[in-house]
Write an enzyme that holds these catalytic residues in place. Structure first.
Site, PDB file in Angstrom:
ATOM      1  N   LYS A  73       0.825  -1.218   0.000  1.00 62.34           N
ATOM      2  CA  LYS A  73       0.000   0.000   0.000  1.00 62.34           C
ATOM      3  C   LYS A  73       0.858   1.266   0.000  1.00 62.34           C
ATOM      4  O   LYS A  73       0.645   2.171  -0.803  1.00 62.34           O
ATOM      5  CB  LYS A  73      -0.918  -0.048   1.230  1.00 62.34           C
ATOM      6  CG  LYS A  73      -2.117   0.835   1.140  1.00 62.34           C
ATOM      7  CD  LYS A  73      -3.195   0.455   2.122  1.00 62.34           C
ATOM      8  CE  LYS A  73      -2.743   0.325   3.536  1.00 62.34           C
ATOM      9  NZ  LYS A  73      -2.373  -0.888   4.103  1.00 62.34           N
ATOM     10  N   THR A  75       4.047   1.511  -0.771  1.00 62.19           N
ATOM     11  CA  THR A  75       4.829   1.495  -2.008  1.00 62.19           C
ATOM     12  C   THR A  75       4.004   2.084  -3.149  1.00 62.19           C
ATOM     13  O   THR A  75       4.485   2.919  -3.928  1.00 62.19           O
ATOM     14  CB  THR A  75       5.253   0.045  -2.348  1.00 62.19           C
ATOM     15  OG1 THR A  75       5.963  -0.490  -1.228  1.00 62.19           O
ATOM     16  CG2 THR A  75       6.123  -0.016  -3.577  1.00 62.19           C
ATOM     17  N   ARG A  96       1.483   7.808   7.331  1.00 65.57           N
ATOM     18  CA  ARG A  96       1.662   7.602   8.776  1.00 65.57           C
ATOM     19  C   ARG A  96       3.132   7.347   9.096  1.00 65.57           C
ATOM     20  O   ARG A  96       3.900   6.912   8.242  1.00 65.57           O
ATOM     21  CB  ARG A  96       0.855   6.382   9.242  1.00 65.57           C
ATOM     22  CG  ARG A  96      -0.640   6.567   9.205  1.00 65.57           C
ATOM     23  CD  ARG A  96      -1.349   5.280   9.576  1.00 65.57           C
ATOM     24  NE  ARG A  96      -1.018   4.208   8.654  1.00 65.57           N
ATOM     25  CZ  ARG A  96      -1.187   2.916   8.936  1.00 65.57           C
ATOM     26  NH1 ARG A  96      -1.660   2.544  10.104  1.00 65.57           N
ATOM     27  NH2 ARG A  96      -0.881   2.000   8.053  1.00 65.57           N
ATOM     28  N   LYS A 107       5.999  -7.368  10.668  1.00 66.69           N
ATOM     29  CA  LYS A 107       5.387  -6.669   9.539  1.00 66.69           C
ATOM     30  C   LYS A 107       6.393  -5.819   8.770  1.00 66.69           C
ATOM     31  O   LYS A 107       6.277  -5.594   7.581  1.00 66.69           O
ATOM     32  CB  LYS A 107       4.239  -5.797  10.051  1.00 66.69           C
ATOM     33  CG  LYS A 107       3.422  -5.167   8.945  1.00 66.69           C
ATOM     34  CD  LYS A 107       2.214  -4.458   9.515  1.00 66.69           C
ATOM     35  CE  LYS A 107       1.435  -3.739   8.429  1.00 66.69           C
ATOM     36  NZ  LYS A 107       2.097  -2.551   7.911  1.00 66.69           N
ATOM     37  N   ALA A 275      -4.387   0.425  12.544  1.00 68.78           N
ATOM     38  CA  ALA A 275      -5.721   0.366  11.928  1.00 68.78           C
ATOM     39  C   ALA A 275      -6.555  -0.799  12.427  1.00 68.78           C
ATOM     40  O   ALA A 275      -7.760  -0.800  12.247  1.00 68.78           O
ATOM     41  CB  ALA A 275      -5.583   0.289  10.413  1.00 68.78           C
ATOM     42  N   PHE A 303      -4.011  -1.286   6.777  1.00 71.48           N
ATOM     43  CA  PHE A 303      -4.591  -2.617   6.564  1.00 71.48           C
ATOM     44  C   PHE A 303      -5.628  -2.602   5.439  1.00 71.48           C
ATOM     45  O   PHE A 303      -5.555  -1.781   4.532  1.00 71.48           O
ATOM     46  CB  PHE A 303      -5.142  -3.199   7.868  1.00 71.48           C
ATOM     47  CG  PHE A 303      -4.068  -3.572   8.852  1.00 71.48           C
ATOM     48  CD1 PHE A 303      -2.969  -4.345   8.468  1.00 71.48           C
ATOM     49  CD2 PHE A 303      -4.126  -3.156  10.174  1.00 71.48           C
ATOM     50  CE1 PHE A 303      -1.973  -4.687   9.367  1.00 71.48           C
ATOM     51  CE2 PHE A 303      -3.117  -3.495  11.082  1.00 71.48           C
ATOM     52  CZ  PHE A 303      -2.048  -4.261  10.665  1.00 71.48           C
ATOM     53  N   PHE A 384       4.188  -8.304  -9.546  1.00 72.37           N
ATOM     54  CA  PHE A 384       5.305  -9.183  -9.174  1.00 72.37           C
ATOM     55  C   PHE A 384       5.800  -9.862 -10.457  1.00 72.37           C
ATOM     56  O   PHE A 384       5.003 -10.127 -11.368  1.00 72.37           O
ATOM     57  CB  PHE A 384       4.855 -10.245  -8.163  1.00 72.37           C
ATOM     58  CG  PHE A 384       4.887  -9.767  -6.741  1.00 72.37           C
ATOM     59  CD1 PHE A 384       5.885 -10.171  -5.867  1.00 72.37           C
ATOM     60  CD2 PHE A 384       3.909  -8.904  -6.263  1.00 72.37           C
ATOM     61  CE1 PHE A 384       5.910  -9.726  -4.557  1.00 72.37           C
ATOM     62  CE2 PHE A 384       3.927  -8.458  -4.955  1.00 72.37           C
ATOM     63  CZ  PHE A 384       4.935  -8.871  -4.092  1.00 72.37           C
ATOM     64  N   TRP A 412       7.392  -0.654  -7.656  1.00 72.40           N
ATOM     65  CA  TRP A 412       8.448  -1.276  -6.851  1.00 72.40           C
ATOM     66  C   TRP A 412       9.727  -1.420  -7.686  1.00 72.40           C
ATOM     67  O   TRP A 412      10.816  -1.136  -7.216  1.00 72.40           O
ATOM     68  CB  TRP A 412       7.981  -2.647  -6.340  1.00 72.40           C
ATOM     69  CG  TRP A 412       8.978  -3.318  -5.443  1.00 72.40           C
ATOM     70  CD1 TRP A 412       9.112  -3.151  -4.092  1.00 72.40           C
ATOM     71  CD2 TRP A 412      10.005  -4.244  -5.832  1.00 72.40           C
ATOM     72  NE1 TRP A 412      10.157  -3.917  -3.615  1.00 72.40           N
ATOM     73  CE2 TRP A 412      10.725  -4.591  -4.663  1.00 72.40           C
ATOM     74  CE3 TRP A 412      10.385  -4.806  -7.050  1.00 72.40           C
ATOM     75  CZ2 TRP A 412      11.790  -5.483  -4.679  1.00 72.40           C
ATOM     76  CZ3 TRP A 412      11.453  -5.701  -7.069  1.00 72.40           C
ATOM     77  CH2 TRP A 412      12.146  -6.033  -5.891  1.00 72.40           C
TER      78      TRP A 412
END
Length: 558
Positions: A73, A75, A96, A107, A275, A303, A384, A412
């Protein structure tokens, strides 16, 4: 092909001095407080001085229900902003701050990844500008003043068995979930059961993120309920005369932090409530400032969309008077296959059957944004190398059935260049009119609001309150706290309160076992399932892989 780690990519990037980033963003030097060469705080009074400037378009980035496969998210948020900048748009990012708990746990940090990151990533993921330490200190000052008041004669007649205020620390430490303190004789306090929350679950964090200025901050802090007296009436921080000293500790933490992306797009990073156990959005001040500085302000909510986006839309937007112009829903083919029952080790193999089985999770989140909140939405597939054309085509076809466009996000691997397709679709969407609607009205009862969230957002059959929660709902209504928003503390892994129910489960109810008023933040926290406000470290914590050499260069931080 050799892949560089996130930290290697970040450390190879030549950052611009933060004064140059501020100048590009249109921030006058008089509002800038530098924290070294590459970080600064911005005086929140700049917002008042820019009141007459038209707001930029607000774009929310959210995601499907998270899986061990990862969604990306932050990224996507960063890469989208860099893509828009490459298109010549005036854009700001509002994110955040990461908590040390997940950074050292399982995480990871929250500075993006690959070639779509905010920097200096080591600082951002570690102590940054000290905001979380200030929040922890203010939280624990209130706890100290509360226990001291009882020790010094208890003029407020506080019932020690009814204390709701817990101490906090910004670390995953299960050992501190339940403690007994005040032991060792009369001079060491009054013995009682106690416990710690992680700092990002503290109400002080929520207060800081929702406060509009120092006066509002002080008023909100004063309203925090810490305990009840023997007559069962609330005792507040103002009753303990704690709000002034707490606000003094937080006066600098209230100022948003300015950093930059790898491609030198200005980014505001400020506040960080979890969250799954808090409201999951960066500060109102940072978001509003981003909207005053940019024609486009891109922010994220933590999240899956059933948590972060629901709270962003039902709590933050309601309180701050914000109307988003578009929503980006991030998903990966790998994560959708996981929702379709594929084990993490097998996610790299093409599996159209599992993908189709997992797609309802994405489609339900998208459906909520379009039909419950009535906002334009685009699905961003975070690419990916293992994704096949057949898999990507299937996702696109299913989304088009809902009238939703899909954009492949390659940020990415390619940075802003890989975000241009998504940026073009977002720029198209924000020009569409919308009828932004929230999922419940404030004048509903506590139970009706919870029921609306469960039915409309989670697609469950309804809410069930335990006998204890029913009593709490009745008492909160009696005290006049029934007309505030609800902040549901729930597992992030499922629409339901059962983390193993992946995809888009049906035929379930959500059990609320505890209702707690956060009077300073201005919402009720509803605890469901076995959700905890203090996480623990995993068997092999990320902290084991983090190191620093003799030159002060950090390694292992992703």
């Amino acid at each position: 092909m050799e892949f560089k780690t996130d930290i290697e990519i970040a450390q190879e990037t030549e950052m611009l001095p933060i004064t140059e980033i501020a100048k590009e963003a249109g921030i006058d030097d008089k509002y800038l407080e530098q924290y070294g060469k590459y970080k600064a705080k911005i005086d929140y009074n700049m917002l008042k001085d820019r009141e007459d400037k038209k707001d930029g378009k607000l774009i929310l980035v959210t995601a499907i229900s998270p899986t061990p496969a990862g969604e990306g998210k932050t990224t996507t948020t960063v890469g989208l902003a860099d893509g828009m900048k490459r298109m010549g748009k005036n854009v700001m990012v509002a994110l955040r701050e990461p908590s040390l708990g997940p950074v050292f746990g399982i995480k990871g940090g929250a500075a993006g990844g690959g070639y779509a990151q905010v920097v200096p990533m080591e600082d951002i993921n570690l102590h940054f500008t000290g905001d979380f330490h200030a929040i922890g200190a203010a939280n624990n000052l209130l706890a100290a003043m509360l226990d001291n008041h009882i020790h010094q004669g208890n003029a407020l007649q506080i019932d020690a068995r009814s204390i709701t205020w817990r101490r906090c620390v910004d670390m995953n430490d299960r050992q501190l979930r339940n403690v007994v303190d005040g032991l060792g004789g009369r001079i060491n306090g009054v013995p009682r059961e106690d416990g710690y929350d992680i700092t990002v679950a503290s109400e002080v964090m929520a207060v800081l993120c929702l406060a509009s200025d120092i006066t509002d901050l002080k008023n909100r802090l004063g309203r925090i309920i810490v305990a009840y007296n023997f007559e069962k009436e609330p005792v507040t921080a103002a009753d303990l005369k704690a709000q002034g000293a707490m606000a003094a500790l937080l006066k600098d933490a209230l100022k948003p932090n300015l950093v930059q992306t790898l491609e030198h797009t200005p980014a505001l990073i400020h506040g960080g409530p979890f969250a799954n156990i808090a409201h999951g959005c960066n500060s109102v001040t940072a978001t509003k400032l981003a909207m005053k500085l940019g024609d486009y302000a891109i922010t994220e909510a933590g999240f899956g969309a059933d948590l972060g986006a629901e709270k962003f839309l039902d709590i933050k937007c309601r309180m701050a008077g914000l109307t988003p112009s578009a929503v980006v829903m991030v998903a990966t083919v790998r994560a959708l296959k996981h929702h379709g029952g594929v084990a993490k080790a097998d996610l790299n193999n093409e599996n159209l059957e599992a993908l189709e089985k997992g797609l309802p999770n994405l489609l339900q989140h998208v459906n909520n944004i379009i039909h419950v909140y009535q906002l334009p939405c685009v699905v961003a597939i975070n690419a990916f190398p293992t994704d096949t054309k057949a898999e990507l085509d299937l996702v696109e076809a299913k989304c088009k059935e809902l009238g939703v466009h899909v954009a492949l996000s390659e940020v990415w691997a390619k940075g802003g260049e890989g975000g241009i397709a998504l940026a073009e679709e977002v720029c198209r969407l924000v020009e569409q009119p919308n009828d932004f609607t929230m999922s419940y009205d404030l004048d509903m009862s506590i139970e009706e609001k919870l029921d609306a969230i469960v039915k409309k957002v989670y697609h469950g059959d309804g809410v069930v309150l335990t006998p204890g929660a029913k009593k709490q709902a009745a008492r909160l209504t009696e005290l006049g706290f029934d007309k505030v928003p609800i902040c549901v503390a729930k597992t992030q892994y499922s629409f339901s309160d059962d983390q193993k129910a992946l995809g888009a489960p049906e035929g379930f109810t959500v059990t609320v076992r505890n209702l707690k008023i956060s009077a300073g933040a201005g919402f009720i926290v509803a605890l469901t399932g076995d959700i905890m406000t203090m996480p623990g470290l995993p068997k092999a914590p990320a902290a084991e892989r983090i190191d620093v050499d003799e030159n002060g260069v950090i390694t292992g931080l992703f």
